[in-house]
Design a protein around this motif. Structure first.
Motif, PDB file in Angstrom:
ATOM      1  N   GLU A  90       0.859  -1.173  -0.008  1.00  0.00           N
ATOM      2  CA  GLU A  90       0.045   0.299  -0.023  1.00  0.00           C
ATOM      3  C   GLU A  90       1.143   1.285   0.117  1.00  0.00           C
ATOM      4  OE1 GLU A  90      -2.854  -0.458   3.156  1.00  0.00           O
ATOM      5  OE2 GLU A  90      -4.015  -2.034   1.949  1.00  0.00           O
ATOM      6  N   ARG A  94       0.725  11.873   2.170  1.00  0.00           N
ATOM      7  CA  ARG A  94       0.449  11.981   2.787  1.00  0.00           C
ATOM      8  C   ARG A  94       1.085  14.068   2.468  1.00  0.00           C
ATOM      9  NH1 ARG A  94      -1.608   8.836   7.095  1.00  0.00           N
ATOM     10  NH2 ARG A  94      -0.232   7.012   7.275  1.00  0.00           N
ATOM     11  N   ALA A  98      -3.169  13.517   9.028  1.00  0.00           N
ATOM     12  CA  ALA A  98      -4.555  12.846   9.551  1.00  0.00           C
ATOM     13  C   ALA A  98      -4.024  11.478   9.957  1.00  0.00           C
ATOM     14  CB  ALA A  98      -5.701  12.710   8.284  1.00  0.00           C
ATOM     15  N   GLY A  99      -5.161  10.680  10.440  1.00  0.00           N
ATOM     16  CA  GLY A  99      -5.697   9.340  10.396  1.00  0.00           C
ATOM     17  C   GLY A  99      -4.011   8.346  11.496  1.00  0.00           C
ATOM     18  N   SER A 100      -3.551   7.548  10.831  1.00  0.00           N
ATOM     19  CA  SER A 100      -2.417   7.439  11.650  1.00  0.00           C
ATOM     20  C   SER A 100      -1.398   7.673  12.093  1.00  0.00           C
ATOM     21  CB  SER A 100      -2.303   5.700  10.987  1.00  0.00           C
ATOM     22  OG  SER A 100      -1.350   5.906   9.510  1.00  0.00           O
ATOM     23  N   ASP A 179      -4.203  12.782   1.938  1.00  0.00           N
ATOM     24  CA  ASP A 179      -3.747  11.682   1.581  1.00  0.00           C
ATOM     25  C   ASP A 179      -4.131  10.388   0.859  1.00  0.00           C
ATOM     26  OD1 ASP A 179      -5.519  10.369   3.350  1.00  0.00           O
ATOM     27  OD2 ASP A 179      -3.979  10.871   5.277  1.00  0.00           O
ATOM     28  N   PHE A 180      -3.788   9.597   0.246  1.00  0.00           N
ATOM     29  CA  PHE A 180      -4.571   8.959  -0.753  1.00  0.00           C
ATOM     30  C   PHE A 180      -3.559   7.442  -0.223  1.00  0.00           C
ATOM     31  CE2 PHE A 180      -1.659  11.361  -3.759  1.00  0.00           C
ATOM     32  CZ  PHE A 180      -0.965   9.780  -4.398  1.00  0.00           C
ATOM     33  N   LYS A 181      -3.873   6.093  -0.693  1.00  0.00           N
ATOM     34  CA  LYS A 181      -3.885   5.253  -0.612  1.00  0.00           C
ATOM     35  C   LYS A 181      -3.400   4.943  -2.500  1.00  0.00           C
ATOM     36  CE  LYS A 181      -5.136   1.375  -0.173  1.00  0.00           C
ATOM     37  NZ  LYS A 181      -5.748   0.529  -1.697  1.00  0.00           N
ATOM     38  N   ASP A 201     -12.991   6.109  -0.966  1.00  0.00           N
ATOM     39  CA  ASP A 201     -12.423   4.740   0.415  1.00  0.00           C
ATOM     40  C   ASP A 201     -10.473   5.126   0.448  1.00  0.00           C
ATOM     41  OD1 ASP A 201     -15.559   3.825   0.241  1.00  0.00           O
ATOM     42  OD2 ASP A 201     -14.486   1.949  -0.535  1.00  0.00           O
ATOM     43  N   THR A 202      -9.935   5.771  -0.983  1.00  0.00           N
ATOM     44  CA  THR A 202      -8.606   5.310   0.043  1.00  0.00           C
ATOM     45  C   THR A 202      -7.571   6.489  -0.160  1.00  0.00           C
ATOM     46  OG1 THR A 202      -8.443   5.194  -2.750  1.00  0.00           O
ATOM     47  CG2 THR A 202      -8.948   2.931  -1.805  1.00  0.00           C
ATOM     48  N   CYS A 203      -8.957   7.754  -0.111  1.00  0.00           N
ATOM     49  CA  CYS A 203      -7.985   9.119  -0.061  1.00  0.00           C
ATOM     50  C   CYS A 203      -8.563   9.568   0.966  1.00  0.00           C
ATOM     51  CB  CYS A 203      -8.741  10.259  -1.471  1.00  0.00           C
ATOM     52  SG  CYS A 203      -8.326   9.985  -2.873  1.00  0.00           S
ATOM     53  N   ARG A 204      -8.349  10.417   1.464  1.00  0.00           N
ATOM     54  CA  ARG A 204      -8.696  12.070   2.309  1.00  0.00           C
ATOM     55  C   ARG A 204      -8.827  13.179   1.635  1.00  0.00           C
ATOM     56  NH1 ARG A 204      -5.656   9.135   6.778  1.00  0.00           N
ATOM     57  NH2 ARG A 204      -7.448   8.246   7.848  1.00  0.00           N
ATOM     58  N   ARG A 220     -15.732   5.744   9.133  1.00  0.00           N
ATOM     59  CA  ARG A 220     -14.589   4.587  10.070  1.00  0.00           C
ATOM     60  C   ARG A 220     -15.002   5.397  10.765  1.00  0.00           C
ATOM     61  NH1 ARG A 220     -10.979   6.218   6.033  1.00  0.00           N
ATOM     62  NH2 ARG A 220      -9.348   4.359   5.041  1.00  0.00           N
TER      63      ARG A 220
HETATM   64  N1  UDP Z   1      -5.600   4.121   3.534  1.00  0.00           N
HETATM   65  C1  UDP Z   1      -6.313   2.722   2.326  1.00  0.00           C
HETATM   66  N2  UDP Z   1      -6.634   1.528   3.679  1.00  0.00           N
HETATM   67  C2  UDP Z   1      -6.259   0.961   3.903  1.00  0.00           C
HETATM   68  C3  UDP Z   1      -5.676   2.060   4.897  1.00  0.00           C
HETATM   69  C4  UDP Z   1      -5.275   3.089   4.022  1.00  0.00           C
HETATM   70  O1  UDP Z   1      -7.442   3.231   1.595  1.00  0.00           O
HETATM   71  O2  UDP Z   1      -6.220  -0.510   4.358  1.00  0.00           O
HETATM   72  C5  UDP Z   1      -5.905   5.058   3.025  1.00  0.00           C
HETATM   73  C6  UDP Z   1      -6.974   6.165   3.993  1.00  0.00           C
HETATM   74  O3  UDP Z   1      -8.189   6.230   3.138  1.00  0.00           O
HETATM   75  C7  UDP Z   1      -6.225   7.323   3.711  1.00  0.00           C
HETATM   76  C8  UDP Z   1      -4.870   7.201   3.665  1.00  0.00           C
HETATM   77  O4  UDP Z   1      -4.667   5.269   3.025  1.00  0.00           O
HETATM   78  O5  UDP Z   1      -6.116   8.137   2.524  1.00  0.00           O
HETATM   79  C9  UDP Z   1      -3.965   6.475   5.201  1.00  0.00           C
HETATM   80  O6  UDP Z   1      -4.292   6.057   6.268  1.00  0.00           O
HETATM   81  P1  UDP Z   1      -3.921   5.429   7.706  1.00  0.00           P
HETATM   82  O7  UDP Z   1      -2.498   5.566   7.705  1.00  0.00           O
HETATM   83  O8  UDP Z   1      -3.593   7.213   8.262  1.00  0.00           O
HETATM   84  O9  UDP Z   1      -4.798   4.560   8.413  1.00  0.00           O
HETATM   85  P2  UDP Z   1      -6.096   4.437   8.488  1.00  0.00           P
HETATM   86  O10 UDP Z   1      -6.510   5.804   9.864  1.00  0.00           O
HETATM   87  O11 UDP Z   1      -6.757   4.929   7.054  1.00  0.00           O
HETATM   88  O12 UDP Z   1      -6.144   3.688   9.669  1.00  0.00           O
END
Ligand code: UDP
Length: 239
Positions: A90, A94, A98-100, A179-181, A201-204, A220
């Motif tokens: 993945e 960023r 945000a998030g993790s 951010d995005f994945k 689903d994959t971007c903030r 979430r």
């Molecule tokens: N993300 C995703 N799939 C995953 C984990 C993260 O598409 O399994 C995306 C998530 O939507 C965000 C970015 O990756 O845009 C960074 O996510 P983060 O590491 O902050 O994890 P999260 O907070 O989603 O657990």
């Protein structure tokens, strides 16, 4: 193009073989999961939004010289894509904390980062998709050094195109890309191309003025108005 047997069912998509060995059909579901599958639900209409939005953005990537798996949209939820072997990473960019990232490093959500940040997680549900660095990726053979260099270059390019698209393309969508994945695949002839999806689903995605969240964080974090947020992004994209 004939849809043949199902090859795989993931959390948000199904993948089918076709009568062309080099092409697959992806079918987007309304199912939503979070926290490595611990939280499950449905977001009505999500499959249609994600299919159409992802296809639209993949074509913009192609126009900007980024090769993708996109071939043809064949229905609201189904798209023909090139057959690839997914690189088990993945790849995360960023722009804003945000998030993790915020959790792990104690940085307030919404803080603009001093530099665009690239992160990798190993795609492995059993291990909970652990973070992994360049050396570890090459050491375990998840990707070669050459492929990883290509992936990093393409990912920064995707960020530039996507960020620009949200603020400066035709009109200002007034969306900040936090951010995005993304994921990459390798074609049978060895080319690294953008695969999987680019969607809420994959971007903030935050409204640039109000900072309202227009993405899967609403699901979430049980924030409500989940369907409305997906519909709002869809509308702003003009889809
Ligand atoms: N993300 C995703 N799939 C995953 C984990 C993260 O598409 O399994 C995306 C998530 O939507 C965000 C970015 O990756 O845009 C960074 O996510 P983060 O590491 O902050 O994890 P999260 O907070 O989603 O657990």
């Amino acid at each position: 193009m004939k849809k043949m047997e199902q090859l795989y069912e993931g959390k948000a998509k199904k993948v089918f073989k076709t009568d062309d060995e080099n092409l697959y059909i992806v079918d987007y579901k309304d199912d939503a999961t979070a926290f490595n599958g611990l939280k499950k639900g449905q977001i009505a209409g999500k499959g249609v939004v994600n299919n159409k939005m992802s296809n639209f953005l993949m074509q913009i990537m192609e126009k900007n010289g980024i090769p993708t798996h996109f071939v043809e949209e064949i229905s609201d939820r189904e798209t023909v894509v090139k057959r690839v072997e997914i690189v088990p990473l993945e790849v995360i960019i960023r722009n804003i904390a945000a998030g993790s990232f915020s959790k792990r490093f104690g940085v307030e959500e919404g803080k603009k980062l001093n530099c665009t940040t690239l992160e990798y997680c190993l795609k492995n549900d059993d291990l909970g998709d652990p973070m992994i660095n360049d050396y570890q990726i090459i050491a375990i053979g998840a990707a070669t050094k050459e492929d990883l260099d290509t992936i990093a270059d393409l990912t920064f390019k995707v960020n530039d195109v996507l960020k620009d698209f949200m603020r400066n393309y035709l009109k200002d969508l007034n969306i900040d890309l936090i951010d995005f994945k993304i994921e990459f695949g390798k074609t049978p002839d060895g080319q690294i191309i953008l695969a999987d999806e680019i969607s809420p689903d994959t971007c903030r995605l935050w409204d640039a003025t109000t900072h309202e969240k227009l993405d899967k964080d609403r699901f979430r974090r049980d924030m409500g108005n989940v369907e409305e947020a997906y519909a709002e992004v869809f509308k702003r994209l003009g889809l």
